[in-house]
Scaffold this motif. Structure first.
Motif, PDB file in Angstrom:
ATOM      1  N   VAL A  48     -17.135  32.214  58.328  1.00 42.01           N
ATOM      2  CA  VAL A  48     -17.874  32.118  57.070  1.00 42.01           C
ATOM      3  C   VAL A  48     -18.407  33.483  56.641  1.00 42.01           C
ATOM      4  O   VAL A  48     -18.329  33.848  55.468  1.00 42.01           O
ATOM      5  CB  VAL A  48     -19.022  31.093  57.192  1.00 42.01           C
ATOM      6  CG1 VAL A  48     -19.904  31.113  55.962  1.00 42.01           C
ATOM      7  CG2 VAL A  48     -18.452  29.701  57.384  1.00 42.01           C
TER       8      VAL A  48
ATOM      9  N   ASN B 285     -21.498  21.982  59.855  1.00 48.24           N
ATOM     10  CA  ASN B 285     -20.517  21.105  59.202  1.00 48.24           C
ATOM     11  C   ASN B 285     -21.137  19.775  58.792  1.00 48.24           C
ATOM     12  O   ASN B 285     -20.850  19.252  57.720  1.00 48.24           O
ATOM     13  CB  ASN B 285     -19.301  20.887  60.103  1.00 48.24           C
ATOM     14  CG  ASN B 285     -18.401  22.095  60.124  1.00 48.24           C
ATOM     15  OD1 ASN B 285     -18.289  22.817  59.144  1.00 48.24           O
ATOM     16  ND2 ASN B 285     -17.760  22.324  61.258  1.00 48.24           N
TER      17      ASN B 285
ATOM     18  N   THR C  12     -23.449  20.443  55.797  1.00 44.69           N
ATOM     19  CA  THR C  12     -22.635  20.768  54.620  1.00 44.69           C
ATOM     20  C   THR C  12     -22.042  19.508  54.013  1.00 44.69           C
ATOM     21  O   THR C  12     -22.136  19.280  52.802  1.00 44.69           O
ATOM     22  CB  THR C  12     -21.506  21.745  55.000  1.00 44.69           C
ATOM     23  OG1 THR C  12     -22.086  22.947  55.496  1.00 44.69           O
ATOM     24  CG2 THR C  12     -20.629  22.063  53.812  1.00 44.69           C
TER      25      THR C  12
ATOM     26  N   THR D  39     -14.259  22.048  46.770  1.00 47.19           N
ATOM     27  CA  THR D  39     -13.933  23.021  47.815  1.00 47.19           C
ATOM     28  C   THR D  39     -14.888  24.208  47.754  1.00 47.19           C
ATOM     29  O   THR D  39     -15.427  24.643  48.773  1.00 47.19           O
ATOM     30  CB  THR D  39     -12.489  23.518  47.647  1.00 47.19           C
ATOM     31  OG1 THR D  39     -11.618  22.397  47.624  1.00 47.19           O
ATOM     32  CG2 THR D  39     -12.091  24.455  48.754  1.00 47.19           C
ATOM     33  N   GLU D  40     -15.099  24.719  46.557  1.00 36.73           N
ATOM     34  CA  GLU D  40     -15.989  25.866  46.401  1.00 36.73           C
ATOM     35  C   GLU D  40     -17.447  25.476  46.654  1.00 36.73           C
ATOM     36  O   GLU D  40     -18.216  26.269  47.194  1.00 36.73           O
ATOM     37  CB  GLU D  40     -15.828  26.481  45.009  1.00 36.73           C
ATOM     38  CG  GLU D  40     -14.461  27.100  44.781  1.00 36.73           C
ATOM     39  CD  GLU D  40     -14.126  28.217  45.757  1.00 36.73           C
ATOM     40  OE1 GLU D  40     -15.005  29.029  46.082  1.00 36.73           O
ATOM     41  OE2 GLU D  40     -12.967  28.277  46.201  1.00 36.73           O
TER      42      GLU D  40
ATOM     43  N   THR E 159     -18.410  23.253  48.786  1.00 38.30           N
ATOM     44  CA  THR E 159     -18.501  23.170  50.245  1.00 38.30           C
ATOM     45  C   THR E 159     -18.653  24.565  50.845  1.00 38.30           C
ATOM     46  O   THR E 159     -19.494  24.788  51.719  1.00 38.30           O
ATOM     47  CB  THR E 159     -17.261  22.452  50.818  1.00 38.30           C
ATOM     48  OG1 THR E 159     -17.171  21.158  50.239  1.00 38.30           O
ATOM     49  CG2 THR E 159     -17.336  22.338  52.324  1.00 38.30           C
ATOM     50  N   HIS E 160     -17.833  25.501  50.366  1.00 39.29           N
ATOM     51  CA  HIS E 160     -17.912  26.876  50.869  1.00 39.29           C
ATOM     52  C   HIS E 160     -19.281  27.489  50.540  1.00 39.29           C
ATOM     53  O   HIS E 160     -19.910  28.127  51.391  1.00 39.29           O
ATOM     54  CB  HIS E 160     -16.791  27.719  50.276  1.00 39.29           C
ATOM     55  CG  HIS E 160     -16.819  29.148  50.704  1.00 39.29           C
ATOM     56  ND1 HIS E 160     -16.748  29.542  52.013  1.00 39.29           N
ATOM     57  CD2 HIS E 160     -16.938  30.292  49.982  1.00 39.29           C
ATOM     58  CE1 HIS E 160     -16.807  30.855  52.085  1.00 39.29           C
ATOM     59  NE2 HIS E 160     -16.935  31.337  50.858  1.00 39.29           N
TER      60      HIS E 160
ATOM     61  N   ARG F 138     -21.968  26.014  52.819  1.00 39.91           N
ATOM     62  CA  ARG F 138     -21.911  26.614  54.163  1.00 39.91           C
ATOM     63  C   ARG F 138     -22.578  27.986  54.164  1.00 39.91           C
ATOM     64  O   ARG F 138     -23.327  28.322  55.085  1.00 39.91           O
ATOM     65  CB  ARG F 138     -20.457  26.764  54.617  1.00 39.91           C
ATOM     66  CG  ARG F 138     -19.915  25.571  55.286  1.00 39.91           C
ATOM     67  CD  ARG F 138     -18.632  25.875  56.055  1.00 39.91           C
ATOM     68  NE  ARG F 138     -18.063  24.613  56.453  1.00 39.91           N
ATOM     69  CZ  ARG F 138     -16.982  24.066  55.922  1.00 39.91           C
ATOM     70  NH1 ARG F 138     -16.319  24.694  54.986  1.00 39.91           N
ATOM     71  NH2 ARG F 138     -16.542  22.909  56.342  1.00 39.91           N
ATOM     72  N   LEU F 139     -22.275  28.785  53.136  1.00 37.61           N
ATOM     73  CA  LEU F 139     -22.909  30.100  53.051  1.00 37.61           C
ATOM     74  C   LEU F 139     -24.428  29.980  52.937  1.00 37.61           C
ATOM     75  O   LEU F 139     -25.166  30.730  53.568  1.00 37.61           O
ATOM     76  CB  LEU F 139     -22.370  30.870  51.849  1.00 37.61           C
ATOM     77  CG  LEU F 139     -21.047  31.598  52.047  1.00 37.61           C
ATOM     78  CD1 LEU F 139     -20.499  32.080  50.711  1.00 37.61           C
ATOM     79  CD2 LEU F 139     -21.205  32.758  53.000  1.00 37.61           C
TER      80      LEU F 139
ATOM     81  N   SER G 102     -19.922  35.705  48.731  1.00 42.66           N
ATOM     82  CA  SER G 102     -20.892  35.834  49.813  1.00 42.66           C
ATOM     83  C   SER G 102     -21.789  37.021  49.524  1.00 42.66           C
ATOM     84  O   SER G 102     -21.558  37.795  48.598  1.00 42.66           O
ATOM     85  CB  SER G 102     -20.170  36.015  51.152  1.00 42.66           C
ATOM     86  OG  SER G 102     -19.589  37.302  51.216  1.00 42.66           O
TER      87      SER G 102
END
Length: 179
Positions: free
Chosen positions: A32, A56, A59, A126-127, A129-130, A133-134, A156
Motif C-alpha cells: 500500500v 482488510n 476496509t 476499487t479506488e 477501497t484503495h 486502505r491508505l 498516496s
C-alpha cells in the motif's frame, strides 16, 4: 518557481511523515505504501499478519457501509416546500397533483438507481477501497474524480502536495503521475 520546484519543496517537508507511513505499511500491507527505493527490491510479505487482516476487515466494512452494493447510498428528494404544496393540492382533490407526486418519486428513485449503476461502470469501488486502505494505514489520501472522465484516481501521500493559507483554506494541489 517552476511547478516541479514547488512540488519538490513541499514534498521535502513531509519526509518524516512518509517514513512513519512506510513503517506502518510494513507491518500491515507493505504494497500500500512501500519504501521509496531506487532499485527493484522485493517487498517483505506479511499478508497473513494480524495487521493485514485488521486493515482488510476495516476496509471492507467501511466501503460496504459507505457504498452498499446494488442499492443507493443516498436519497434524492424534492424540497419540503414544494412537496407540501403538492400534497395539499392532492388532499384538496386535485388528482393531477397526486399523480405528479407519484411520478416525481418514481423518477427520483430511477435516478438513484442510475447513479449507483454509473458508479459500477467506473472504477469507483476499487479506488474507494484503495483510498480507504491508505486512510487506515497512513491516515492520508487524495481522491480526484475528473468531470470529463469517469475514472477516479487515488493519490498516496507520496504523490501529491497541498499548499494552504493560515486559515487552512486550500490554495494549491499538485499531483505526480508516473507511467
Amino acid at each position: 518557481m517552476t511547478l516541479k520546484e514547488e512540488y519538490e519543496g513541499l514534498h521535502r517537508k513531509k519526509t518524516s511523515i512518509m517514513s512513519r507511513c512506510e513503517e506502518y505499511s510494513a507491518v500491515t500491507l507493505p504494497y500500500v505504501f512501500p519504501q521509496d527505493t531506487q532499485g527493484d527490491r522485493e517487498l517483505q510479505s506479511q499478508m497473513d499478519s494480524f495487521g493485514a487482516r485488521a486493515v482488510n476487515f476495516l476496509t471492507n466494512k467501511l466501503v460496504l457501509t459507505l457504498f452498499p452494493e446494488n442499492q443507493p447510498f443516498f436519497r434524492l428528494q424534492v424540497s419540503s416546500e414544494l412537496m407540501s404544496k403538492m400534497v395539499q393540492a392532492a388532499k384538496a382533490g386535485d388528482e393531477s397533483a397526486a399523480q405528479a407526486v407519484q411520478e416525481i418519486d418514481t423518477a427520483l428513485a430511477a435516478k438513484e438507481k442510475e447513479a449507483v449503476q454509473e458508479l459500477g461502470y467506473t472504477r469507483f469501488r476499487t479506488e474507494a477501497t484503495h483510498g480507504t486502505r491508505l486512510l487506515i494505514i497512513t491516515g492520508n489520501a487524495c481522491m480526484y474524480h475528473p468531470e470529463n472522465d469517469n475514472s477516479p484516481q487515488v493519490y498516496s501521500l507520496r504523490d501529491y502536495v497541498v499548499r494552504r493559507d493560515l486559515s487552512g483554506n486550500l490554495l494549491c494541489i499538485i499531483t505526480r503521475d508516473k507511467k
